[in-house]
Scaffold this motif. Structure first.
Motif, PDB file in Angstrom:
ATOM      1  N   UNK A 133       0.840  -1.208   0.000  1.00 13.67           N
ATOM      2  CA  UNK A 133       0.000   0.000   0.000  1.00 13.67           C
ATOM      3  C   UNK A 133       0.872   1.253   0.000  1.00 13.67           C
ATOM      4  N   UNK A 134       1.890   1.281   0.859  1.00 16.80           N
ATOM      5  CA  UNK A 134       2.755   2.451   0.941  1.00 16.80           C
ATOM      6  C   UNK A 134       3.578   2.636  -0.335  1.00 16.80           C
ATOM      7  N   UNK A 135       3.997   1.530  -0.946  1.00 17.27           N
ATOM      8  CA  UNK A 135       4.745   1.614  -2.202  1.00 17.27           C
ATOM      9  C   UNK A 135       3.897   2.256  -3.294  1.00 17.27           C
ATOM     10  N   UNK A 136       2.640   1.813  -3.394  1.00 17.31           N
ATOM     11  CA  UNK A 136       1.737   2.395  -4.393  1.00 17.31           C
ATOM     12  C   UNK A 136       1.508   3.885  -4.128  1.00 17.31           C
ATOM     13  N   UNK A 137       1.446   4.245  -2.842  1.00 21.65           N
ATOM     14  CA  UNK A 137       1.237   5.659  -2.507  1.00 21.65           C
ATOM     15  C   UNK A 137       2.440   6.514  -2.883  1.00 21.65           C
ATOM     16  N   UNK A 138       3.657   6.019  -2.646  1.00 25.63           N
ATOM     17  CA  UNK A 138       4.873   6.803  -2.881  1.00 25.63           C
ATOM     18  C   UNK A 138       5.366   6.717  -4.328  1.00 25.63           C
ATOM     19  N   UNK A 139       4.833   5.787  -5.118  1.00 27.16           N
ATOM     20  CA  UNK A 139       5.367   5.485  -6.448  1.00 27.16           C
ATOM     21  C   UNK A 139       5.421   6.723  -7.338  1.00 27.16           C
ATOM     22  N   UNK A 140       4.299   7.434  -7.451  1.00 23.02           N
ATOM     23  CA  UNK A 140       4.250   8.587  -8.368  1.00 23.02           C
ATOM     24  C   UNK A 140       5.162   9.721  -7.918  1.00 23.02           C
ATOM     25  N   UNK A 141       5.434   9.780  -6.646  1.00 24.37           N
ATOM     26  CA  UNK A 141       6.232  10.874  -6.098  1.00 24.37           C
ATOM     27  C   UNK A 141       7.732  10.570  -6.103  1.00 24.37           C
ATOM     28  N   UNK A 151       6.752   0.123   6.625  1.00 25.88           N
ATOM     29  CA  UNK A 151       5.810  -0.927   7.013  1.00 25.88           C
ATOM     30  C   UNK A 151       6.369  -1.750   8.162  1.00 25.88           C
ATOM     31  N   UNK A 152       7.622  -2.161   8.043  1.00 21.95           N
ATOM     32  CA  UNK A 152       8.264  -2.940   9.116  1.00 21.95           C
ATOM     33  C   UNK A 152       8.388  -2.099  10.375  1.00 21.95           C
ATOM     34  N   UNK A 153       8.804  -0.849  10.217  1.00 20.41           N
ATOM     35  CA  UNK A 153       8.983   0.032  11.368  1.00 20.41           C
ATOM     36  C   UNK A 153       7.659   0.275  12.092  1.00 20.41           C
ATOM     37  N   UNK A 154       6.567   0.435  11.342  1.00 20.70           N
ATOM     38  CA  UNK A 154       5.256   0.672  11.958  1.00 20.70           C
ATOM     39  C   UNK A 154       4.732  -0.588  12.635  1.00 20.70           C
ATOM     40  N   UNK A 155       4.804  -1.723  11.948  1.00 24.49           N
ATOM     41  CA  UNK A 155       4.286  -2.969  12.518  1.00 24.49           C
ATOM     42  C   UNK A 155       5.032  -3.344  13.788  1.00 24.49           C
ATOM     43  N   UNK A 156       6.344  -3.148  13.780  1.00 27.32           N
ATOM     44  CA  UNK A 156       7.159  -3.465  14.954  1.00 27.32           C
ATOM     45  C   UNK A 156       7.139  -2.355  15.996  1.00 27.32           C
ATOM     46  N   UNK A 157       6.332  -1.305  15.751  1.00 32.93           N
ATOM     47  CA  UNK A 157       6.209  -0.188  16.692  1.00 32.93           C
ATOM     48  C   UNK A 157       7.562   0.457  16.980  1.00 32.93           C
ATOM     49  N   UNK A 158       8.375   0.600  15.928  1.00 30.64           N
ATOM     50  CA  UNK A 158       9.734   1.118  16.108  1.00 30.64           C
ATOM     51  C   UNK A 158       9.821   2.632  15.944  1.00 30.64           C
ATOM     52  N   UNK A 159       9.134   3.198  14.948  1.00 31.79           N
ATOM     53  CA  UNK A 159       9.149   4.650  14.786  1.00 31.79           C
ATOM     54  C   UNK A 159      10.309   5.207  13.997  1.00 31.79           C
ATOM     55  N   UNK A 219      -4.435  10.657   4.186  1.00 30.43           N
ATOM     56  CA  UNK A 219      -5.165   9.541   4.792  1.00 30.43           C
ATOM     57  C   UNK A 219      -4.577   8.172   4.476  1.00 30.43           C
ATOM     58  N   UNK A 220      -4.012   7.980   3.278  1.00 29.99           N
ATOM     59  CA  UNK A 220      -3.450   6.677   2.922  1.00 29.99           C
ATOM     60  C   UNK A 220      -2.260   6.349   3.821  1.00 29.99           C
ATOM     61  N   UNK A 221      -1.330   7.287   3.947  1.00 33.54           N
ATOM     62  CA  UNK A 221      -0.155   7.064   4.792  1.00 33.54           C
ATOM     63  C   UNK A 221      -0.556   6.929   6.251  1.00 33.54           C
ATOM     64  N   UNK A 222      -1.403   7.835   6.710  1.00 33.70           N
ATOM     65  CA  UNK A 222      -1.789   7.838   8.121  1.00 33.70           C
ATOM     66  C   UNK A 222      -2.514   6.572   8.526  1.00 33.70           C
ATOM     67  N   UNK A 223      -3.559   6.199   7.804  1.00 34.82           N
ATOM     68  CA  UNK A 223      -4.372   5.055   8.216  1.00 34.82           C
ATOM     69  C   UNK A 223      -3.662   3.728   7.969  1.00 34.82           C
ATOM     70  N   UNK A 224      -2.770   3.680   6.989  1.00 29.72           N
ATOM     71  CA  UNK A 224      -1.976   2.464   6.800  1.00 29.72           C
ATOM     72  C   UNK A 224      -1.025   2.261   7.960  1.00 29.72           C
ATOM     73  N   UNK A 225      -0.326   3.324   8.335  1.00 32.73           N
ATOM     74  CA  UNK A 225       0.594   3.229   9.470  1.00 32.73           C
ATOM     75  C   UNK A 225      -0.162   2.938  10.764  1.00 32.73           C
ATOM     76  N   UNK A 226      -1.308   3.569  10.963  1.00 32.74           N
ATOM     77  CA  UNK A 226      -2.092   3.325  12.174  1.00 32.74           C
ATOM     78  C   UNK A 226      -2.547   1.873  12.252  1.00 32.74           C
ATOM     79  N   UNK A 227      -3.000   1.331  11.134  1.00 33.34           N
ATOM     80  CA  UNK A 227      -3.440  -0.063  11.113  1.00 33.34           C
ATOM     81  C   UNK A 227      -2.288  -1.003  11.458  1.00 33.34           C
ATOM     82  N   UNK A 228      -1.126  -0.755  10.883  1.00 34.27           N
ATOM     83  CA  UNK A 228       0.050  -1.587  11.174  1.00 34.27           C
ATOM     84  C   UNK A 228       0.442  -1.497  12.638  1.00 34.27           C
ATOM     85  N   UNK A 229       0.411  -0.288  13.190  1.00 36.74           N
ATOM     86  CA  UNK A 229       0.775  -0.080  14.595  1.00 36.74           C
ATOM     87  C   UNK A 229      -0.182  -0.828  15.518  1.00 36.74           C
TER      88      UNK A 229
END
Length: 459
Positions: free
Chosen positions: A154-162, A176-184, A204-214
């Motif tokens: 999800x994050x790759x698709x969001x950052x791809x165009x930029x 993704x790994x940093x968020x899931x592992x609660x590393x920051x 919203x894509x970045x925020x809610x994806x990271x929140x879900x992983x956390x």
């Protein structure tokens, strides 16, 4: 010669039988931290090509292995792709537990998992026994890698165009790994060093994806197992019901409290549209337990906002998860016990079940240890580093709860304060209770007699 080698091997095996699982976990984390620190001192690990000093490398390695996120340098600016890869590996090992990494090789090689390995697995995942521990460990590995892969996509698709595909993929995997592992940890310093994800605090894509992983990473592996197998709330164990209930309450309650406090603060939420304020407040509520991504500048929070943040950081996530802190159920049990005693009741009950009094007392002990360490550590940092007491408490709570947010800037800490934070991060990840049981109480003798009781004036 062969006889000496055999005798040495027998001696080592005999010594290992006297080593508790808690000691194994504590020592293993220390070895991983030191190994990571040595790798980060290599010139190839720094973007400048000049090797980092050992103290700074040790601080970063401890923060990554203990999935904290406190840093002395901006991750993108200081560390090369090799250094960032080392940090990412430390985060994965620290988040899932070193036994998860070890068990992966055991499963791939088709080896049988022995009793000692099962005991260490159970201890690492905060389980009371070894029943079903191998099945749960497989779920942890498969589930963790799957969730991280989905988040990365999800994050790759969001950052791809930029950023282009290659860089977007690296960013997607890292965050993704940093968020899931609660590393920051983040690598967004190429835009502006030290700003974490503030660039995307209204996305919203970045925020809610990271929140879900956390949140998924912070629920705990035992909760995963029950949710997958039983599906319905009334079939869950009391522990899982408490985790899901208190997690929902903390997320919603934290969002409301932070939004109310910071709504008109021009340095945090004040300049945003109302819907962005709610989104940013929700992200702040989630990241405090205990992810460490900064969607808003923590140094510019009001004192009330910082105080609330300290409380949420100390609560943390749930047992057997990638999160730190006192843990959600521990706090609930403590308050249930206090409420019961205030009403003159001896027993603590929840969901038509009685919680043993010794667990309630353990919850109070763990909470008091964390609060006292945070308080006295905050005083030390305030004296030695010139931080205000609130900012110093923010720093110590962040380290102990393995959050990674900073209001005063970890780079501004004195040398003594940096070593204190290193110790606090280690304690916070390995666990205050684990360390005390594993080392201080490992040879505790049984009480053979008791003195007569006496009554005191209390209150």
């Amino acid at each position: 010669m062969i006889g000496k080698v055999y005798a040495c091997k027998r001696w080592m095996n005999k010594q290992m039988t006297h080593v508790s699982t808690t000691q194994i976990i504590a020592v293993a984390f220390a070895v991983i931290i030191l190994t990571g620190a040595l790798l980060l001192t290599l010139p190839i690990a720094s973007r400048s090509g000049v090797g980092c000093d050992f103290r700074s490398a040790l601080f970063t390695s401890t923060s990554a292995t203990c999935v904290t996120g406190l840093t002395l340098f901006d991750t993108w600016t200081q560390w090369s792709p090799f250094g960032q890869t080392v940090i990412l590996c430390l985060i994965e090992i620290g988040g899932l537990g070193f036994m998860s990494a070890a068990s992966l090789f055991i499963f791939l090689l088709g080896r049988k998992v022995g009793l000692k390995q099962r005991l260490v697995m159970a201890q690492a995942m905060s389980m009371n026994d070894v029943h079903g521990v191998v099945r749960l460990q497989k779920l942890v590995l498969f589930g963790s890698l799957s969730v991280q892969a989905i988040g990365a996509a999800i994050l790759t698709l969001r950052f791809w165009s930029e950023l282009g595909f290659a860089k977007a993929l690296r960013w997607g995997v890292f965050h993704s790994i940093s968020a899931f592992c609660n590393a920051g940890f983040d690598v967004m310093g190429c835009f502006e060093p030290g700003t974490s994800i503030m660039r995307y605090n209204t996305d919203p894509v970045v925020n809610f994806t990271l929140m879900a992983l956390i949140v998924v990473g912070g629920l705990g592996f035992f909760v995963w197992d029950e949710v997958i197998h039983y599906h319905k709330f009334h079939k869950f164990s009391v522990y899982t019901k408490l985790v899901l209930t208190i997690t929902g309450i903390l997320i919603v309650g934290g969002t409301v409290i932070i939004a109310c406090i910071e709504w008109n603060n021009p340095d945090t939420l004040g300049s945003m549209a109302w819907y962005d304020k709610i989104q940013a407040a929700a992200f702040q509520s989630v990241t405090l337990r205990t992810a460490g991504f900064a969607g808003i500048d923590q140094a510019k929070l009001t004192d009330a906002g910082k105080a609330v943040s300290i409380v949420f950081m100390l609560i943390g996530g749930s047992s057997g998860s990638t999160a730190g802190g006192v843990k959600t159920v521990t706090v609930v049990v403590m308050f249930l016990y206090l409420w019961a005693r205030a009403r003159g009741k001896e027993n603590v009950t929840i969901y038509k079940r009685t919680i043993p009094n010794y667990q309630a007392l353990d919850a109070m002990v763990i909470t008091m240890i964390m609060v006292m360490l945070a308080f006295f550590g905050g005083i030390f940092i305030s004296i030695t580093s010139g931080f205000s007491l609130v900012d110093a408490l923010f720093e110590t709570a962040s380290a102990l709860a393995t959050v990674g947010l900073s209001a005063g800037g970890s780079a501004n800490l004195s040398v003594g304060s940096q070593f204190l934070i290193i110790l606090y991060m280690y304690f916070g990840r390995v666990g205050v209770l684990t360390i005390s049981l594993g080392f201080l109480m490992g040879d505790r003798v049984q009480e053979r007699f008791r003195y007569a009781q006496t009554k005191l004036l209390i209150g």
